[in-house]
Design an enzyme around this catalytic site. Sequence first.
Site, short mmCIF file in Angstrom:
data_model
loop_
_atom_site.label_atom_id
_atom_site.label_comp_id
_atom_site.label_asym_id
_atom_site.label_seq_id
_atom_site.Cartn_x
_atom_site.Cartn_y
_atom_site.Cartn_z
N GLU A 210 0.89 -1.17 0.00
CA GLU A 210 0.00 0.00 0.00
C GLU A 210 0.92 1.22 0.00
OE1 GLU A 210 -3.35 0.20 -0.06
OE2 GLU A 210 -3.79 -1.93 0.04
N CYS A 244 -2.16 9.52 2.65
CA CYS A 244 -1.70 8.94 1.38
C CYS A 244 -2.63 9.28 0.22
CB CYS A 244 -1.57 7.43 1.51
SG CYS A 244 -3.10 6.63 2.01
P1 NAD Z 1 8.27 4.62 5.03
O1 NAD Z 1 8.25 3.80 3.80
O2 NAD Z 1 9.44 5.48 5.29
O3 NAD Z 1 8.13 3.68 6.32
C1 NAD Z 1 7.12 2.71 6.45
C2 NAD Z 1 7.62 1.58 7.34
O4 NAD Z 1 8.75 0.98 6.72
C3 NAD Z 1 8.05 2.02 8.74
O5 NAD Z 1 7.60 1.08 9.67
C4 NAD Z 1 9.57 2.01 8.65
O6 NAD Z 1 10.21 1.70 9.86
C5 NAD Z 1 9.86 0.94 7.62
N1 NAD Z 1 11.08 1.20 6.85
C6 NAD Z 1 11.64 2.42 6.58
N2 NAD Z 1 12.74 2.27 5.83
C7 NAD Z 1 12.90 0.94 5.65
C8 NAD Z 1 13.87 0.15 4.95
N3 NAD Z 1 14.89 0.72 4.32
N4 NAD Z 1 13.73 -1.18 4.95
C9 NAD Z 1 12.67 -1.77 5.57
N5 NAD Z 1 11.75 -1.07 6.25
C10 NAD Z 1 11.85 0.26 6.29
O7 NAD Z 1 6.93 5.46 4.99
P2 NAD Z 1 6.44 6.57 6.01
O8 NAD Z 1 7.27 7.78 5.87
O9 NAD Z 1 6.27 5.98 7.36
O10 NAD Z 1 4.96 6.86 5.46
C11 NAD Z 1 4.68 7.77 4.44
C12 NAD Z 1 4.48 7.08 3.12
O11 NAD Z 1 3.52 6.05 3.24
C13 NAD Z 1 3.91 8.02 2.07
O12 NAD Z 1 4.53 7.76 0.84
C14 NAD Z 1 2.44 7.64 1.99
O13 NAD Z 1 1.82 7.94 0.79
C15 NAD Z 1 2.51 6.18 2.23
N6 NAD Z 1 1.24 5.70 2.78
C16 NAD Z 1 0.47 4.89 2.02
C17 NAD Z 1 -0.75 4.46 2.51
C18 NAD Z 1 -1.67 3.56 1.71
O14 NAD Z 1 -2.60 3.04 2.31
N7 NAD Z 1 -1.46 3.38 0.43
C19 NAD Z 1 -1.16 4.85 3.78
C20 NAD Z 1 -0.32 5.67 4.52
C21 NAD Z 1 0.87 6.09 4.01
#
Ligand code: NAD
Length: 456
Positions: A210, A244
């Site tokens: 997602e 998002c």
């Molecule tokens: P992110 O991808 O930075 O982090 C998400 C999760 O991944 C966190 O738990 C984090 O600890 C982990 N993570 C971070 N870097 C990682 C790596 N290198 N390897 C493995 N895991 C890792 O996202 P964010 O900043 O927390 O959230 C914002 C993003 O999420 C935006 O792009 C937003 O659009 C998207 N989002 C999508 C939805 C949806 O339902 N489609 C909902 C909410 C947010």
Amino acid sequence: MSEIQEIVQHQKSLFRAGKTMTYTYRIHQLQKLKQMLERYEPRIYESLHKDLNKSSYEVLTTELGYLQQEINYAIKHLREWMQPKKVKTPTSHKGAKSLIYKQPYGVVLIISPWNYPLHLAIAPLIGAIAAGNTAVIKPSELTPYTSELIEEMIEETFEKKYLTVIQGDQEISQALLDQPFDYIFFTGSVPVGKIVMEKASQQLIPVTLELGGKSPCIVDHDAKLEYAARRIVWGKFLNAGQTCVAPDYLLVHQNVKEKLVQHLQKEIEKMYSPNPMESDEFTKIVNERHFDRLMAYLEEGNILYGGKSDRDNRLMNPTLMDAVDWDSKMMKDEIFGPILPILTYQELEEVYDHIEHSRNPLALYYFSENERKQEWITRNISFGGGCINDTVMHLGTNQLPFGGIGSSGIGKYHGKYSFDTFTHEKSVLKQTTAFDLAFRYPNSKVGRKILKKLFK
Ligand code: NAD
């Protein structure tokens, strides 16, 4: 064996013992989850306020209320969802019955982001529980109060070898991705989504991704501007734009731009105040890095309204901008903050090219009274999901699957789709032993003739 490996192994044992397979067990866990959220309600409000300054209205509508609805819906329909489904059997298979069994995957990993830290950790969990899986949940490190609370709530309510919360940053997340999970459900950014998929591919673990992206909001010249403005302001500035599916940018027919901007300003002041930052109820930007990123966008065009900010408290007022270039950083990245750039178009066909610029958005919103054009947009542009004459609301119904396409994600959930996501559909043909039709075997004299007829 590391602690993480041990947790996964314990969960595998519990799953293999068949404990999660019964209706009674699953319904009981869903009820416990529901009661857990009720029991912890005041602490949930408190931690979301500490992490993000979320207002009680936003916690109720976008976090708790949503989850309660999803749990109630799963409780109501679980028995029916779990039943094996009988399907038709072709004449060539006479005597047999065809069934689809609903098989849980096993041990699932849920990785969630910070912007709706409770909602996005628990919503997939509802599907995972309903479908009969065990789960490890890795919430975001950027909302420490809420992540801590999620761990405490789950630990107090469920057996550790059934549901476990593991907190940590990307290192922990990567260590988790090395484990032999049976399904991975990831919500977060596109770059991390790619890492997750790459890691999952090494063990051929199925994934749901997602993700995010730039969701356009188009306002045509025949739109009801007052409603459009109100619904755009609500969807955009909810959670200070850190949603998002928030409208990322506006594409307005140039004849109505001025009027729409007036309405937008009016609605911002009605919904919040002329200076929402002053209230204790306007969501803050999650961290300094994101705050500074947003501040840099303010340099990339003309501020029509708002633009005021407070770095110490990471607050930024709802801001409208124009004179923004398609090649600017703001128009390349997902904005994810309370800044709404307004661009214009003359012919609807131009919109198509502009949106191609940010391929396969997660959401698209179109405001117009013309049904033919509504259909044209809906059918001709590829996007995850969206609304006609509204924003964000498609997310709040459990009848519509929610997910992206292409770069905005893979898979879908909500309502029954959540159960389906965490379920393998196992096809089983139950053959009769009352007789045996000879024509399928190579030594049958009439076989070729019958088969030819059947295949026609
Ligand atoms: P992110 O991808 O930075 O982090 C998400 C999760 O991944 C966190 O738990 C984090 O600890 C982990 N993570 C971070 N870097 C990682 C790596 N290198 N390897 C493995 N895991 C890792 O996202 P964010 O900043 O927390 O959230 C914002 C993003 O999420 C935006 O792009 C937003 O659009 C998207 N989002 C999508 C939805 C949806 O339902 N489609 C909902 C909410 C947010």
